[in-house]
Design a protein around this motif. Structure first.
Motif, mmCIF file in Angstrom:
data_model
loop_
_atom_site.group_PDB
_atom_site.id
_atom_site.type_symbol
_atom_site.label_atom_id
_atom_site.label_comp_id
_atom_site.label_asym_id
_atom_site.label_seq_id
_atom_site.Cartn_x
_atom_site.Cartn_y
_atom_site.Cartn_z
ATOM 1 N N PRO A 49 0.798 -1.232 0.000
ATOM 2 C CA PRO A 49 0.000 0.000 0.000
ATOM 3 C C PRO A 49 0.831 1.283 0.000
ATOM 4 O O PRO A 49 0.365 2.321 -0.441
ATOM 5 C CB PRO A 49 -0.827 -0.118 1.275
ATOM 6 N N GLN A 50 2.066 1.247 0.486
ATOM 7 C CA GLN A 50 2.844 2.483 0.522
ATOM 8 C C GLN A 50 3.280 2.928 -0.875
ATOM 9 O O GLN A 50 3.708 4.059 -1.052
ATOM 10 C CB GLN A 50 4.052 2.351 1.447
ATOM 11 N N LEU A 51 3.168 2.061 -1.863
ATOM 12 C CA LEU A 51 3.516 2.432 -3.219
ATOM 13 C C LEU A 51 2.350 3.057 -3.969
ATOM 14 O O LEU A 51 2.519 3.554 -5.070
ATOM 15 C CB LEU A 51 4.033 1.214 -3.987
ATOM 16 N N ASN A 52 1.176 3.030 -3.376
ATOM 17 C CA ASN A 52 0.015 3.631 -4.009
ATOM 18 C C ASN A 52 -0.014 5.120 -3.658
ATOM 19 O O ASN A 52 -0.275 5.488 -2.515
ATOM 20 C CB ASN A 52 -1.253 2.927 -3.504
ATOM 21 N N PRO A 53 0.235 6.013 -4.624
ATOM 22 C CA PRO A 53 0.312 7.440 -4.300
ATOM 23 C C PRO A 53 -1.049 8.122 -4.165
ATOM 24 O O PRO A 53 -1.117 9.287 -3.799
ATOM 25 C CB PRO A 53 1.080 8.013 -5.478
ATOM 26 N N SER A 54 -2.103 7.405 -4.441
ATOM 27 C CA SER A 54 -3.414 8.044 -4.475
ATOM 28 C C SER A 54 -3.806 8.732 -3.169
ATOM 29 O O SER A 54 -4.116 9.924 -3.191
ATOM 30 C CB SER A 54 -4.457 7.008 -4.879
#
Length: 55
Positions: free
Chosen positions: A2-7
């Motif tokens: 989840p930390q790679l999701n910039p949304s």
């Protein structure tokens, strides 16, 4: 991961940046400094060179 999701984090960053730029910054810039810098010319002092005992 989840930390790679910039949304969600990008929205939080943009929202905090807009809050600072549009609300907090104009309020801070409206204050005048208590001790404004003066235009007094600083006097330079003449210093004598140090006399070294071994020269």
């Amino acid at each position: 991961m989840p930390q790679l999701n910039p949304s969600p984090w990008f929205f939080i960053m943009v929202l905090s940046w807009l809050t600072f730029s549009l609300i907090i910054q104009p309020k801070l810039l409206s204050f005048t400094p208590i001790n404004p810098p003066s235009s007094k010319v600083l006097a330079t002092t003449k210093s004598t060179p140090w006399t070294w005992p071994w020269t």
